[in-house]
Write an enzyme that holds these catalytic residues in place. Sequence first.
Site, PDB file in Angstrom:
ATOM      1  N   HIS A 162      -3.402  -3.729   1.882  1.00  0.00           N
ATOM      2  CA  HIS A 162      -2.113  -4.196   1.397  1.00  0.00           C
ATOM      3  C   HIS A 162      -2.222  -4.541  -0.079  1.00  0.00           C
ATOM      4  CE1 HIS A 162       1.550  -6.660   1.056  1.00  0.00           C
ATOM      5  NE2 HIS A 162       1.961  -6.031   2.133  1.00  0.00           N
ATOM      6  N   ASP A 187       2.583  -2.544   9.062  1.00  0.00           N
ATOM      7  CA  ASP A 187       2.987  -1.202   9.469  1.00  0.00           C
ATOM      8  C   ASP A 187       2.089  -0.641  10.558  1.00  0.00           C
ATOM      9  OD1 ASP A 187       5.128  -0.824   7.546  1.00  0.00           O
ATOM     10  OD2 ASP A 187       3.549  -0.759   6.029  1.00  0.00           O
TER      11      ASP A 187
END
Length: 374
Positions: free
Chosen positions: A259, A310
């Site tokens: 991330h 996700d």
Amino acid sequence: MAVVSKGLEGVVAAETRLGEVKGAEGILFYCGYDINELAGKVSYEEVVYLLWHQRLPNRAELDALTTALRAERELPQGVIDFLVHAPKSAKPIDIMRTAVSMLGCYDTQRHDLNMGAELATAIKLVSQIGIVAAYFHRARQGLSLPPVCKDLGEAAHFLYLITGEVPSKEAEQTLDVAYVLHAEHGFNASTFTARVVASTLSDMFSAISAAIGALKGPLHGGANEGVIHMLEEIGGVDKVDSWVEDALAQKKKIMGIGHRVYKVLDPRAPHLKEMAIKLSNQLGEPKWIQMSERIATIMRDQKGLNANVDFYSATVYYSLGIPTDLFTPIFAISRMSGWTAHVLEQWSENRLFRPLSEYVGKAYGQKVLPIDER
């Protein structure tokens, strides 16, 4: 002397009261509430109120918001016609972006709401965005469009429109938690895009259309679709190790891993992982979560990278029977609360965004040669 920060990394562009991402600590909170405190304890509608008013609603306030949201579910006929006649091969996220822009062309402002025009528009957008996605999905399959229902919550209503049937309580609760987890995430690319457009004093529909365009990118909201495509390409648990080894050797990006902000585990990921495991066990098809877990373990052990939101949301949506190309639109549906909250906040103490740039092109003073001498 100006400092160049590519991607605006480390730059504080504005103050906000809505939420914060503490990447080094793996903390996300909305208006002072840790995401772990909110997920599973409050509904998405309560989070919508929280982001718009910076406090959780009481029963009467929640009922009023719920009533207002459900009252706005009827789309203008022109937008419905567009959804029905749009190319069936179009990407749902593109249809969503265009439909939101179209909504701004219709004067459907209700005058019985005791609130400002901007908040009324935010209610309309939160209410109608899921209907846009669901109606296009049905229209592209040649299916009828179910009439909107006024006695279902936001998550249940979306699932109802997709399937034509009222969802189970468990499916509703699963999607509702996913909505809560995706509602707000600081100055991410799409939210910042919305605020930049809003800072020009353009309208909310324009700001949200731009945000959806930013969300479409595979480095932002499009990543969850990539996770399922990756799992389908791998095919089975026994092939994970060799596939990941080959991907790393080719320096391919492993979707759903790592991330931009979080340096430790994304705090939203465990909630979605838990739901993914539960759904997989119920469906008797555990290979998706097993593959995901193996990929996550390899990447954590070998690269020190963790799964992000996700990574597991893809399995959750897939297990709910939601088509892959609707994963990013679902992100947009839930993030609509955060986007509209940021637009409202931007307008409350507006300052036009106008960053500087550092010129690195040819030296100043170039001379124009006659065209025949170039």
